[in-house]
Design a protein around this motif. Sequence first.
Motif, PDB file in Angstrom:
ATOM      1  N   ALA A 129      38.654  48.244  36.934  1.00 28.09           N
ATOM      2  CA  ALA A 129      38.537  46.790  37.082  1.00 28.09           C
ATOM      3  C   ALA A 129      38.714  46.114  35.724  1.00 28.09           C
TER       4      ALA A 129
ATOM      5  N   LEU B 290      40.338  47.243  33.190  1.00 25.55           N
ATOM      6  CA  LEU B 290      41.751  47.358  32.831  1.00 25.55           C
ATOM      7  C   LEU B 290      42.578  46.260  33.484  1.00 25.55           C
ATOM      8  N   PHE B 291      42.403  46.102  34.777  1.00 25.88           N
ATOM      9  CA  PHE B 291      43.220  45.128  35.505  1.00 25.88           C
ATOM     10  C   PHE B 291      42.873  43.694  35.144  1.00 25.88           C
TER      11      PHE B 291
ATOM     12  N   PHE C  69      45.424  42.058  33.115  1.00 23.59           N
ATOM     13  CA  PHE C  69      46.669  41.652  33.751  1.00 23.59           C
ATOM     14  C   PHE C  69      46.460  40.505  34.738  1.00 23.59           C
ATOM     15  N   SER C  70      45.242  40.040  34.835  1.00 17.70           N
ATOM     16  CA  SER C  70      44.915  39.088  35.888  1.00 17.70           C
ATOM     17  C   SER C  70      44.964  37.642  35.422  1.00 17.70           C
TER      18      SER C  70
ATOM     19  N   GLN D   4      55.175  47.671  38.131  1.00 18.25           N
ATOM     20  CA  GLN D   4      54.696  47.910  39.491  1.00 18.25           C
ATOM     21  C   GLN D   4      54.215  46.612  40.136  1.00 18.25           C
TER      22      GLN D   4
ATOM     23  N   ALA E  56      49.990  37.992  38.125  1.00 18.91           N
ATOM     24  CA  ALA E  56      48.608  37.774  37.660  1.00 18.91           C
ATOM     25  C   ALA E  56      47.683  37.596  38.860  1.00 18.91           C
TER      26      ALA E  56
ATOM     27  N   LEU F  53      48.106  38.765  41.813  1.00 18.91           N
ATOM     28  CA  LEU F  53      47.963  40.083  42.441  1.00 18.91           C
ATOM     29  C   LEU F  53      46.892  40.911  41.743  1.00 18.91           C
ATOM     30  N   PHE F  54      46.998  40.983  40.425  1.00 13.19           N
ATOM     31  CA  PHE F  54      46.078  41.842  39.678  1.00 13.19           C
ATOM     32  C   PHE F  54      44.653  41.289  39.678  1.00 13.19           C
ATOM     33  N   LYS F  55      44.520  39.999  39.926  1.00 14.39           N
ATOM     34  CA  LYS F  55      43.185  39.417  40.021  1.00 14.39           C
ATOM     35  C   LYS F  55      42.369  40.154  41.083  1.00 14.39           C
TER      36      LYS F  55
ATOM     37  N   PHE G 295      42.355  43.198  41.756  1.00 10.55           N
ATOM     38  CA  PHE G 295      41.900  44.506  41.283  1.00 10.55           C
ATOM     39  C   PHE G 295      40.986  44.385  40.069  1.00 10.55           C
ATOM     40  N   SER G 296      40.717  43.172  39.665  1.00 10.97           N
ATOM     41  CA  SER G 296      40.018  42.977  38.398  1.00 10.97           C
ATOM     42  C   SER G 296      38.512  42.774  38.561  1.00 10.97           C
ATOM     43  N   ASP G 297      38.044  42.893  39.773  1.00 11.71           N
ATOM     44  CA  ASP G 297      36.610  42.765  40.003  1.00 11.71           C
ATOM     45  C   ASP G 297      36.088  44.073  40.596  1.00 11.71           C
ATOM     46  N   SER G 298      34.970  44.531  40.083  1.00  8.70           N
ATOM     47  CA  SER G 298      34.516  45.868  40.466  1.00  8.70           C
ATOM     48  C   SER G 298      34.136  45.940  41.943  1.00  8.70           C
TER      49      SER G 298
ATOM     50  N   ILE H 197      37.495  46.222  43.815  1.00 10.19           N
ATOM     51  CA  ILE H 197      38.206  47.488  43.656  1.00 10.19           C
ATOM     52  C   ILE H 197      37.433  48.619  44.309  1.00 10.19           C
ATOM     53  N   ARG H 198      36.121  48.509  44.346  1.00 12.69           N
ATOM     54  CA  ARG H 198      35.355  49.540  45.045  1.00 12.69           C
ATOM     55  C   ARG H 198      35.563  49.447  46.549  1.00 12.69           C
TER      56      ARG H 198
ATOM     57  N   TYR I 229      38.912  50.973  47.147  1.00 11.67           N
ATOM     58  CA  TYR I 229      38.811  52.427  46.982  1.00 11.67           C
ATOM     59  C   TYR I 229      38.228  53.065  48.242  1.00 11.67           C
TER      60      TYR I 229
ATOM     61  N   LEU J 277      46.275  42.288  50.960  1.00 11.40           N
ATOM     62  CA  LEU J 277      46.045  43.660  50.489  1.00 11.40           C
ATOM     63  C   LEU J 277      45.317  44.478  51.540  1.00 11.40           C
TER      64      LEU J 277
ATOM     65  N   ILE K 257      48.833  51.112  43.147  1.00 14.03           N
ATOM     66  CA  ILE K 257      48.328  50.348  42.017  1.00 14.03           C
ATOM     67  C   ILE K 257      46.978  50.895  41.553  1.00 14.03           C
ATOM     68  N   ILE K 258      46.111  51.178  42.507  1.00 13.43           N
ATOM     69  CA  ILE K 258      44.810  51.721  42.134  1.00 13.43           C
ATOM     70  C   ILE K 258      44.954  53.071  41.431  1.00 13.43           C
TER      71      ILE K 258
ATOM     72  N   GLY L 274      46.006  52.729  37.995  1.00 18.97           N
ATOM     73  CA  GLY L 274      44.896  52.266  37.161  1.00 18.97           C
ATOM     74  C   GLY L 274      43.963  53.409  36.807  1.00 18.97           C
TER      75      GLY L 274
END
Lengths: 97, 97
Positions: A14, A16-17, A20-21, A90, B14, B16-18, B20-23, B26-27, B30, B65, B87-88, B91
């Motif tokens: 998280a 890392l991304f 890029f966010s 990507q 940006a 998009l990556f937002k 994945f930028s929060d834990s 992303i959890r 996952y 997503l 993407i994950i 990362g």
Amino acid sequence: MKINCDENTLYDVAELFKNFSDSTRIRILYLLIDKERSVSEIAELLNMNQSAISHQLRLLKNSKLVRNRREGKTIYYSLADDHVLNIISQGIEHVNE
Amino acid sequence: MKINCDENTLYDVAELFKNFSDSTRIRILYLLIDKERSVSEIAELLNMNQSAISHQLRLLKNSKLVRNRREGKTIYYSLADDHVLNIISQGIEHVNE
DNA sequence: TGAACATATGAACATCTGTTCATATGTATT
DNA sequence: AATACATATGAACAGATGTTCATATGTTCA
């Protein structure tokens, strides 16, 4: 594809991304794909003030996504490694669909 | 690798990556790699309340997503496509170095 | 229809984030 | 040393973000 990782890794991912966010940061990184660039050059290309760019470069540096080198008064920033390029491309691929 | 894209694309990347930028998000993603899961199941696994998960799932859904399907009272969420997985895992790869 | 359950939603709140401004640091040149 | 230039940094501020709480919506089953 098989993936296995613990919770701490996901926190790091998280983080890392997060780099890029933000559109400013990703535009900076995108500019650096081409070649190394000075702070003022980046600021001018993005039409933003030097301080804003400098702050963002610091974040990217702390995350080890960019490196820098001094040449006289000027400091040149460049991408730290190919991972950065891979992640961005990507992202672009995903968006262009 | 050659990359070429316009500024608008970078804004989208940006965005998009937002995701994945929060834990928390992303959890969630996952967890969904494994299999589809209900909102309450995710909430329990992450030890968070249902509302928080629901809010985040909405963001992920808006970004396309994740998808969902209803089965009675329960709504199951799953990853929308392989890009998310790619993407994950990229990362995770980057972090595990 | 009413109760129980699963999920969604809006408001409120605290925290985080990005930019700007003013200024400090570091380097080159005279 | 003084000036000019390039970059870094800290404080302040506005706006964005994530969580919680209360409650609404939608579904099932008695």
